[in-house]
Scaffold this active site. Structure first.
Site, mmCIF file in Angstrom:
data_model
loop_
_atom_site.group_PDB
_atom_site.id
_atom_site.type_symbol
_atom_site.label_atom_id
_atom_site.label_comp_id
_atom_site.label_asym_id
_atom_site.label_seq_id
_atom_site.Cartn_x
_atom_site.Cartn_y
_atom_site.Cartn_z
ATOM 1 N N PHE A 150 0.798 -1.233 0.000
ATOM 2 C CA PHE A 150 0.000 0.000 0.000
ATOM 3 C C PHE A 150 0.828 1.280 0.000
ATOM 4 O O PHE A 150 0.278 2.366 0.079
ATOM 5 C CB PHE A 150 -0.966 0.006 1.200
ATOM 6 C CG PHE A 150 -1.886 -1.188 1.202
ATOM 7 C CD1 PHE A 150 -2.771 -1.381 0.156
ATOM 8 C CD2 PHE A 150 -1.839 -2.119 2.226
ATOM 9 C CE1 PHE A 150 -3.611 -2.492 0.128
ATOM 10 C CE2 PHE A 150 -2.672 -3.230 2.212
ATOM 11 C CZ PHE A 150 -3.568 -3.418 1.156
ATOM 12 N N THR A 180 3.463 -7.491 3.461
ATOM 13 C CA THR A 180 2.914 -7.136 4.774
ATOM 14 C C THR A 180 1.386 -7.082 4.731
ATOM 15 O O THR A 180 0.795 -6.703 3.718
ATOM 16 C CB THR A 180 3.472 -5.798 5.288
ATOM 17 O OG1 THR A 180 3.110 -4.784 4.362
ATOM 18 C CG2 THR A 180 4.976 -5.853 5.444
ATOM 19 N N ASN A 184 3.259 -2.158 10.754
ATOM 20 C CA ASN A 184 4.146 -2.729 11.789
ATOM 21 C C ASN A 184 4.335 -4.253 11.711
ATOM 22 O O ASN A 184 4.952 -4.834 12.595
ATOM 23 C CB ASN A 184 3.694 -2.332 13.212
ATOM 24 C CG ASN A 184 3.863 -0.841 13.419
ATOM 25 O OD1 ASN A 184 4.810 -0.261 12.905
ATOM 26 N ND2 ASN A 184 2.946 -0.229 14.137
ATOM 27 N N ASP A 208 9.694 5.668 3.010
ATOM 28 C CA ASP A 208 10.473 5.929 4.219
ATOM 29 C C ASP A 208 9.825 5.277 5.439
ATOM 30 O O ASP A 208 10.517 4.885 6.383
ATOM 31 C CB ASP A 208 10.589 7.447 4.434
ATOM 32 C CG ASP A 208 11.391 8.114 3.320
ATOM 33 O OD1 ASP A 208 12.203 7.429 2.676
ATOM 34 O OD2 ASP A 208 11.193 9.322 3.087
ATOM 35 N N GLY A 250 7.583 4.364 -2.451
ATOM 36 C CA GLY A 250 6.844 5.133 -1.455
ATOM 37 C C GLY A 250 6.473 6.505 -1.985
ATOM 38 O O GLY A 250 6.414 6.719 -3.196
ATOM 39 N N ASP A 516 10.396 10.972 10.588
ATOM 40 C CA ASP A 516 10.501 10.160 9.363
ATOM 41 C C ASP A 516 9.119 9.773 8.844
ATOM 42 O O ASP A 516 8.909 8.649 8.376
ATOM 43 C CB ASP A 516 11.304 8.864 9.604
ATOM 44 C CG ASP A 516 12.778 9.127 9.845
ATOM 45 O OD1 ASP A 516 13.160 10.305 9.860
ATOM 46 O OD2 ASP A 516 13.526 8.158 10.031
#
Ligand SMILES: CCCCCCCCCCCCC/C=C/[C@@H](O)[C@H](COP(=O)(O)O)NC(=O)CCCCCCCCCCCCCCC
Ligand SMILES: Nc1ncnc2c1ncn2[C@@H]1O[C@H](COP(=O)(O)OP(=O)(O)O)[C@@H](O)[C@H]1O
Ligand SMILES: [Ca+2]
Length: 556
Positions: A150, A180, A184, A208, A250, A516
């Site tokens: 995503f 993923t 997280n 990032d 990203g 970040d």
């Protein structure tokens, strides 16, 4: 200097012309033989010399393989018709895949096919090049890959499958791939579950934010295994062994851009394959002796914090969300009051106003690496003395700010190719603390616009920049009672409560830290730079494309 013997040298056919092909001094080179000299080769490939000579360091060879000979052969991606006569006299062939430098730091994988008169010679060439490749011990063989499906424009999976996986398999790199399933996922897997001994590196496909997940997982795991308490701001953290590769997919891709020079998946894959290594500074962020997060690029309060807070509600827009939120935040023109204290870095070679930049093989970063190894030999007593010396050097600034930014690298990205702090270093153990005081919208716009031009964004009366090892920030509402009058402290108590209950509306007096690309839950923070805590599969930005730099000085 004594000349090293040639490992191999043969006259081989390439695109129907005879070339003198040599492998010596860890370099593969091929040049026109005199007979073919009048018909010069063209095209801007790696190591091209103007007289039809080419050379590729073995360290930039991706793979070598024996190839089927057809009357048509594919060189440089184009089908070449091979004459029946050539196919007859040179019926065996091998293909070398190597790094080819394009413009603006872009790398590509090119193929060159040499035709041999006999099978034994062909086999000898392939074996000898393979043996030379095996001597390169810095190349990864087995990688753990995390893909954020995503991130950015949601192209992570496609980018990996179409552009990166074929290169890894050509270079005989095996992978375990995890797509993923939630935020997280990669961090938690690395922190506890992953069997890291199996791998030579970790790769993240995303932005990032994905890279941030990976370093959080790896750093936490390393500290836990070394018995280091991450919650203690004074602890010296233990560096991570595994290198990390970033395949950019990203929205900002600043870490990739600032360490490689471009956000291009193929270039990044090739840096991983050749086994590059680039150390990176990491900032630890604490609030009252509680660990919050690590940062490697931008820690920004005020403007960049507000841009991020607003942009999170616009994730569906993809990368454009930052421009829309940037414009909105610019027009809102909020300022924030607080106290910044910092420990200037004194024993280093660079300053934030230097014209020279951090580039591949940077001597400023090398000097810091040398100091780091010296520091390791310091005994505890010396550390205590140093701490006392440090206490006297802290500087304090209390003011109204539009932005407080700490950049531990340049933060160069496609939006600002020179970055937030153009002279910041990737691995010098410092961050550049940029303070933008309250000023008019027009002045702030001048400052912002200078990020996109050659003009110096720090050369303005309301901007200052300091190279620091540590800093603290306390927003006005959190300052201790002794610094405020009674009335102020009453307000402080109120706004402090309100921060935890945003519904009451007081939150507007505060900004958030953008760490970040993640929003921090606390505004009062303490930051420390840890020199070279992680390593990337990168080499820093190369100064000159190699074809502008004769790579085979002895060839002409
Ligand atoms: C008027 C043009 C102003 C251009 C100023 C550009 C400065 C850009 C510096 C960007 C530093 C980026 C540091 C990296 C941060 C990332 O970690 C982090 C996460 O990235 P990810 O989503 O890929 O995971 N990214 C960010 O926090 C995004 C920051 C981007 C900020 C863009 C701000 C655009 C400002 C536009 C202002 C427009 C004013 C126009 C007035 C007419
Ligand atoms: N499968 C997933 N679903 C939702 N969020 C994820 C997933 N994997 C990673 N993330 C989170 O997505 C956020 C943005 O990821 P990133 O790859 O940096 O993209 P971008 O640059 O567009 O922000 C990160 O904070 C990361 O933790
Ligand atoms: Ca740095």
């Amino acid at each position: 200097m004594e000349k090293q013997p040639k490992l191999l040298s043969s006259q081989l056919l390439l695109k129907n012309r005879l070339f003198e092909v040599t492998l010596q001094r860890a370099t593969l080179s091929w040049k026109d033989t005199p007979a073919a000299g009048r018909r010069r080769a063209s095209g801007g490939i790696n190591g091209t010399l103007k007289v039809g000579s080419y050379c590729v360091p073995v360290s930039e060879i991706i793979a070598v393989r024996e190839t089927e000979v057809d009357s048509r052969t594919k060189d440089d991606g184009r089908w070449q018709k091979m004459s029946q006569a050539s196919a007859g006299t040179h019926p065996f062939a091998f293909t070398v895949s190597y790094v080819d430098r394009g413009s603006r730091h872009r790398w590509r994988c090119s193929d060159v096919t040499f035709h041999c008169p006999d099978g034994a010679l062909c086999h000898q060439w392939v074996q000898t090049i393979k043996e030379q490749l095996l001597l390169l011990t810095n190349r990864p063989k087995h990688l753990l890959v995390y893909i954020n499906p995503f991130g950015g424009k949601q192209q992570g999976k496609r980018i990996y499958e179409q552009k990166v996986a074929p290169l890894f398999s050509r270079a005989s790199i095996s992978t375990d791939v995890i797509v993923t399933e939630r935020a997280n996922h990669a961090r938690d897997h690395l922190r506890t579950d992953a069997d890291l001994k199996k791998y030579d590196g970790v790769v993240c496909v995303g932005g990032d934010g994905m890279f941030s997940e990976v370093i959080h997982g790896l750093i936490s795991r390393t500290q836990r295994e070394a018995g280091v308490d991450e919650n203690c701001p004074e602890e010296k953290l233990v560096p991570c062994d595994l290198r990390i590769g970033i395949i950019p997919a990203g929205s900002t891709d600043c870490i990739c851009y600032a360490t490689v020079g471009v956000n291009d998946p193929i270039t990044s894959a090739l840096h991983i394959i050749v086994g590059d290594s680039q150390a990176l500074d990491v900032c630890s962020v604490h609030h009252n002796s509680t660990f919050l997060r690590y940062s490697v690029s931008l820690l920004g309060y005020g403007f960049y914090g507000d841009v991020l807070t607003d942009s999170e509600r616009k994730r569906w827009m993809g990368p454009a969300r930052y421009d829309i939120s940037g414009l909105k935040t610019f027009l809102t023109h909020n300022y924030y009051e607080g106290t910044v204290s910092f420990l200037p870095a004194t024993d280093i070679l660079g300053t934030p106003r230097d014209k020279t930049k951090c580039r591949a093989g940077c001597y400023v970063c090398q000097d810091s690496e040398w100091r780091l190894s010296e520091d390791k030999q310091l005994c505890k007593l010396d550390e205590d003395v140093l701490d006392q010396e440090e206490d006297g050097r802290w500087q304090v600034i209390r003011s109204k700010f539009l932005a407080i930014n700490a950049a531990s690298m340049s933060c160069a990205c496609p939006r600002s190719p020179k970055g937030l702090s153009p002279a910041a270093h990737l691995a010098d153990g410092t961050a550049d603390l940029i303070l933008v005081r309250k000023c008019s919208r027009l002045d702030f716009l001048r400052h912002l616009l200078r990020h996109t031009s050659k003009d110096d964004q720090f050369d303005l009366a309301f901007v200052e920049v300091h190279r620091v090892r540590r800093f603290r920030f306390t927003p006005k509402h959190c300052e201790s009672d002794s610094e405020l009058d009674l009335k102020e402290s009453g307000k402080k108590l109120f706004s402090h409560i309100c921060r935890d209950h945003p519904a009451c509306g007081c939150a507007t007096v505060n900004s958030n830290w953008n760490c970040d690309g993640e929003i921090l839950q606390h505004a009062a923070i303490e930051v420390r730079v840890h020199c070279q805590l992680v390593k990337l599969f990168a080499r820093g930005i190369e100064e000159l494309p190699v074809f502008e730099d004769p790579c085979c000085p002895s060839a002409i």
